[in-house]
Design a protein around this motif. Structure first.
Motif, short mmCIF file in Angstrom:
data_model
loop_
_atom_site.label_atom_id
_atom_site.label_comp_id
_atom_site.label_asym_id
_atom_site.label_seq_id
_atom_site.Cartn_x
_atom_site.Cartn_y
_atom_site.Cartn_z
N SER A 45 0.81 -1.23 0.00
CA SER A 45 0.00 0.00 0.00
C SER A 45 0.84 1.27 0.00
O SER A 45 0.31 2.36 -0.22
CB SER A 45 -0.90 0.03 1.24
OG SER A 45 -1.76 -1.06 1.25
N LEU A 46 2.12 1.14 0.27
CA LEU A 46 2.98 2.32 0.35
C LEU A 46 3.58 2.63 -1.02
O LEU A 46 4.13 1.73 -1.67
CB LEU A 46 4.10 2.09 1.37
CG LEU A 46 3.61 1.87 2.80
CD1 LEU A 46 4.76 1.44 3.70
CD2 LEU A 46 2.95 3.12 3.35
N PRO A 47 3.48 3.88 -1.48
CA PRO A 47 4.02 4.23 -2.80
C PRO A 47 5.55 4.16 -2.81
O PRO A 47 6.19 4.36 -1.77
CB PRO A 47 3.53 5.66 -3.02
CG PRO A 47 3.22 6.20 -1.68
CD PRO A 47 2.88 5.03 -0.80
N THR A 48 6.12 3.87 -3.98
CA THR A 48 7.57 3.70 -4.06
C THR A 48 8.31 5.03 -4.13
O THR A 48 9.51 5.07 -3.84
CB THR A 48 7.96 2.86 -5.28
OG1 THR A 48 7.39 3.48 -6.45
CG2 THR A 48 7.46 1.44 -5.16
N ALA A 49 7.64 6.12 -4.49
CA ALA A 49 8.34 7.40 -4.66
C ALA A 49 7.71 8.55 -3.89
O ALA A 49 7.96 9.70 -4.20
CB ALA A 49 8.42 7.74 -6.15
N GLU A 50 6.88 8.24 -2.88
CA GLU A 50 6.28 9.28 -2.06
C GLU A 50 6.29 8.86 -0.60
O GLU A 50 6.20 7.67 -0.30
CB GLU A 50 4.82 9.52 -2.46
CG GLU A 50 4.64 10.26 -3.77
CD GLU A 50 3.16 10.45 -4.07
OE1 GLU A 50 2.41 10.84 -3.15
OE2 GLU A 50 2.77 10.20 -5.22
N CYS A 51 6.38 9.83 0.29
CA CYS A 51 6.36 9.55 1.72
C CYS A 51 4.93 9.29 2.20
O CYS A 51 3.98 9.75 1.58
CB CYS A 51 6.93 10.74 2.49
SG CYS A 51 8.64 11.13 2.06
N ARG A 52 4.82 8.57 3.29
CA ARG A 52 3.53 8.33 3.95
C ARG A 52 3.80 8.08 5.43
O ARG A 52 4.91 7.77 5.84
CB ARG A 52 2.82 7.09 3.39
CG ARG A 52 2.30 7.19 1.97
CD ARG A 52 1.14 8.16 1.86
NE ARG A 52 0.56 8.16 0.53
CZ ARG A 52 0.98 8.92 -0.47
NH1 ARG A 52 2.01 9.73 -0.32
NH2 ARG A 52 0.38 8.87 -1.65
N TYR A 53 2.73 8.19 6.21
CA TYR A 53 2.74 7.68 7.58
C TYR A 53 1.84 6.46 7.57
O TYR A 53 0.88 6.39 6.80
CB TYR A 53 2.13 8.69 8.57
CG TYR A 53 2.79 10.05 8.61
CD1 TYR A 53 4.16 10.17 8.84
CD2 TYR A 53 2.04 11.20 8.44
CE1 TYR A 53 4.75 11.43 8.89
CE2 TYR A 53 2.62 12.46 8.49
CZ TYR A 53 3.98 12.56 8.70
OH TYR A 53 4.55 13.79 8.76
N ALA A 54 2.13 5.52 8.44
CA ALA A 54 1.26 4.35 8.56
C ALA A 54 1.25 3.90 10.01
O ALA A 54 2.18 4.16 10.77
CB ALA A 54 1.74 3.21 7.66
N VAL A 55 0.15 3.24 10.37
CA VAL A 55 0.02 2.62 11.68
C VAL A 55 -0.31 1.17 11.41
O VAL A 55 -1.15 0.86 10.57
CB VAL A 55 -1.10 3.31 12.50
CG1 VAL A 55 -1.34 2.56 13.78
CG2 VAL A 55 -0.74 4.75 12.80
N PHE A 56 0.39 0.27 12.12
CA PHE A 56 0.23 -1.17 11.89
C PHE A 56 -0.01 -1.87 13.23
O PHE A 56 0.75 -1.68 14.17
CB PHE A 56 1.48 -1.73 11.21
CG PHE A 56 1.42 -3.20 10.90
CD1 PHE A 56 0.48 -3.71 10.02
CD2 PHE A 56 2.33 -4.07 11.48
CE1 PHE A 56 0.44 -5.07 9.72
CE2 PHE A 56 2.29 -5.42 11.20
CZ PHE A 56 1.35 -5.93 10.31
N ASP A 57 -1.06 -2.66 13.29
CA ASP A 57 -1.38 -3.44 14.49
C ASP A 57 -0.73 -4.81 14.32
O ASP A 57 -1.22 -5.64 13.56
CB ASP A 57 -2.90 -3.56 14.64
CG ASP A 57 -3.31 -4.22 15.95
OD1 ASP A 57 -2.42 -4.52 16.77
OD2 ASP A 57 -4.52 -4.45 16.12
N TYR A 58 0.39 -5.01 15.00
CA TYR A 58 1.19 -6.22 14.83
C TYR A 58 0.89 -7.21 15.95
O TYR A 58 1.10 -6.92 17.13
CB TYR A 58 2.68 -5.85 14.82
CG TYR A 58 3.61 -7.03 14.79
CD1 TYR A 58 3.62 -7.89 13.70
CD2 TYR A 58 4.47 -7.30 15.84
CE1 TYR A 58 4.46 -8.98 13.66
CE2 TYR A 58 5.32 -8.39 15.82
CZ TYR A 58 5.31 -9.22 14.72
OH TYR A 58 6.14 -10.31 14.68
#
Length: 139
Positions: A59-72
């Protein structure tokens, strides 16, 4: 309220979706994006509870920044089922400098809005957030 450092506000949906992930475990992950025109952080994508770590990475783009939260979810050496909420600052090397700067200057304030984050990860490529990294940082 906008962040003085970067001028970014946080859309209410970001906080509401995070609370659902934290309290009800409605989502496996949430990907957040900064909308530069509106000067605010918005929810870009949510992952269903059945989705995996691989779905988050995809889901994360290869050429743009993002924030993500992951429930591990994981099992301890004592055989206890546990979970940790990870905050991921995704800043790929291929992102534009301006994009990286906006995300870097907004990160701390945005993270403060999400009460309950237990571990933070900074990643510039997928190998920095593979499952082994989550396993080692979860304990």
């Amino acid at each position: 309220m906008a962040n003085a450092a970067s001028g970014m506000a946080v859309h209410d949906e970001c906080k509401l979706k995070f609370l659902e992930l934290k309290a009800k475990r409605t989502f496996r992950f949430i990907v957040f994006k900064i909308e530069e025109k509106q000067k605010e952080v918005i929810v870009e994508k949510v992952g269903e509870p059945t989705q995996s770590h691989e779905d988050l990475v995809a889901s994360l783009p290869t050429a743009e920044c993002r924030y993500a939260v992951f429930d591990y979810d994981f099992v301890t050496e004592e055989n206890c089922q546990k979970s940790r909420i990870f905050f991921i600052a995704w800043s790929p090397d291929t992102a534009k400098v301006r994009n990286k700067m906006i995300y870097a200057s907004s990160k701390d304030r945005f993270k403060r809005e999400l009460d309950g984050i237990q571990v933070e990860l900074q990643a510039t490529d997928p190998t920095e957030m593979d499952l082994d990294v989550f396993k080692s940082r979860a304990n």
